[in-house]
Motif scaffolding. Structure first.
Motif, mmCIF file in Angstrom:
data_model
loop_
_atom_site.group_PDB
_atom_site.id
_atom_site.type_symbol
_atom_site.label_atom_id
_atom_site.label_comp_id
_atom_site.label_asym_id
_atom_site.label_seq_id
_atom_site.Cartn_x
_atom_site.Cartn_y
_atom_site.Cartn_z
ATOM 1 N N THR A 146 -0.465 13.437 -6.962
ATOM 2 C CA THR A 146 -1.671 14.052 -6.413
ATOM 3 C C THR A 146 -1.958 15.451 -6.928
ATOM 4 O O THR A 146 -3.045 15.968 -6.726
ATOM 5 C CB THR A 146 -1.587 14.121 -4.872
ATOM 6 O OG1 THR A 146 -0.440 14.902 -4.503
ATOM 7 C CG2 THR A 146 -1.477 12.724 -4.273
ATOM 8 N N ALA A 148 0.831 -1.207 0.000
ATOM 9 C CA ALA A 148 0.000 0.000 0.000
ATOM 10 C C ALA A 148 0.860 1.250 0.000
ATOM 11 O O ALA A 148 0.566 2.223 -0.688
ATOM 12 C CB ALA A 148 -0.934 -0.002 1.208
ATOM 13 N N VAL A 149 1.956 1.233 0.746
ATOM 14 C CA VAL A 149 2.865 2.383 0.779
ATOM 15 C C VAL A 149 3.498 2.574 -0.598
ATOM 16 O O VAL A 149 3.578 3.688 -1.109
ATOM 17 C CB VAL A 149 3.943 2.205 1.875
ATOM 18 C CG1 VAL A 149 5.041 3.247 1.743
ATOM 19 C CG2 VAL A 149 3.302 2.264 3.251
ATOM 20 N N VAL A 185 1.394 7.319 -6.874
ATOM 21 C CA VAL A 185 0.273 8.193 -7.193
ATOM 22 C C VAL A 185 0.723 9.662 -7.167
ATOM 23 O O VAL A 185 1.355 10.110 -6.225
ATOM 24 C CB VAL A 185 -0.885 7.991 -6.185
ATOM 25 C CG1 VAL A 185 -1.997 9.004 -6.412
ATOM 26 C CG2 VAL A 185 -1.422 6.574 -6.294
ATOM 27 N N ALA A 200 2.283 1.668 -3.474
ATOM 28 C CA ALA A 200 1.245 2.153 -4.391
ATOM 29 C C ALA A 200 0.995 3.636 -4.177
ATOM 30 O O ALA A 200 0.814 4.386 -5.130
ATOM 31 C CB ALA A 200 -0.049 1.357 -4.190
ATOM 32 N N GLN A 201 1.000 4.086 -2.929
ATOM 33 C CA GLN A 201 0.785 5.502 -2.639
ATOM 34 C C GLN A 201 1.920 6.354 -3.192
ATOM 35 O O GLN A 201 1.709 7.484 -3.618
ATOM 36 C CB GLN A 201 0.637 5.732 -1.140
ATOM 37 C CG GLN A 201 -0.660 5.225 -0.575
ATOM 38 C CD GLN A 201 -1.865 5.900 -1.207
ATOM 39 O OE1 GLN A 201 -1.872 7.090 -1.436
ATOM 40 N NE2 GLN A 201 -2.884 5.120 -1.511
ATOM 41 N N GLU A 202 3.152 5.825 -3.195
ATOM 42 C CA GLU A 202 4.288 6.566 -3.730
ATOM 43 C C GLU A 202 4.188 6.736 -5.249
ATOM 44 O O GLU A 202 4.762 7.652 -5.806
ATOM 45 C CB GLU A 202 5.591 5.875 -3.357
ATOM 46 C CG GLU A 202 5.905 5.968 -1.881
ATOM 47 C CD GLU A 202 7.133 5.184 -1.479
ATOM 48 O OE1 GLU A 202 7.783 4.574 -2.354
ATOM 49 O OE2 GLU A 202 7.446 5.167 -0.280
#
Length: 147
Positions: A26, A17-18, A24, A20-22
């Motif tokens: 924003t 999850a971390v 994205v 994947a967040q990196e």
């Protein structure tokens, strides 16, 4: 043993999850242009004469960098135009692509060599394909061009 497995799975899920967040993005930066702003933009000479329009961009695979712009030159209402490519740094793009300037004249662009597009490569068929179905492209066709 079960607690270790659950903890390990939770840790792997959190790490995924971390990561994947990196990946994205924003927010659009002030120095970033959207492709939709650039594609279709009129290209003008330094004298202000409209000399073409940006039809496409060329992106270097693996690097993710734009190397050139494909510009439609000449013709009338889309008929008889040719495509030339110019190196991306040669374009002066101002005001979020509302003004694109190229230091070339209409005559220079019309005399420039036409850009040679290559055909899309076929998706390779796996060697271990026993069923004879072959690889599928984005259209569901067997062994077709990459979409």
């Amino acid at each position: 043993m079960r607690r270790i497995t659950i903890a390990t799975l939770a840790g792997l899920t959190l790490a995924g999850a971390v990561a994947a967040q990196e990946a994205v993005v924003t927010q659009q930066g002030p120095d970033e242009l959207l492709g939709g702003w650039v594609l279709g933009s009129a290209v003008h000479s330094v004298d202000g004469e409209r000399i073409g329009s940006i039809d496409d961009i060329i992106i270097v695979s693996g690097e993710g960098q734009i190397s050139a712009a494909v510009i439609s030159v000449g013709g009338f209402l889309g008929f008889g135009a040719k495509s030339i490519a110019v190196e991306w740094p040669e374009l002066e793009i101002n005001w979020d692509a509302r003004e694109v300037v190229l230091d070339m004249s209409r005559e220079e662009m019309e005399e420039a060599q036409e850009y040679a597009f290559r055909d899309r490569e076929l998706i390779p068929v796996p060697d271990d394909d026993v069923g004879g179905g072959g690889a599928m492209n984005g259209d569901g066709a067997i062994g077709g061009a990459i979409d």
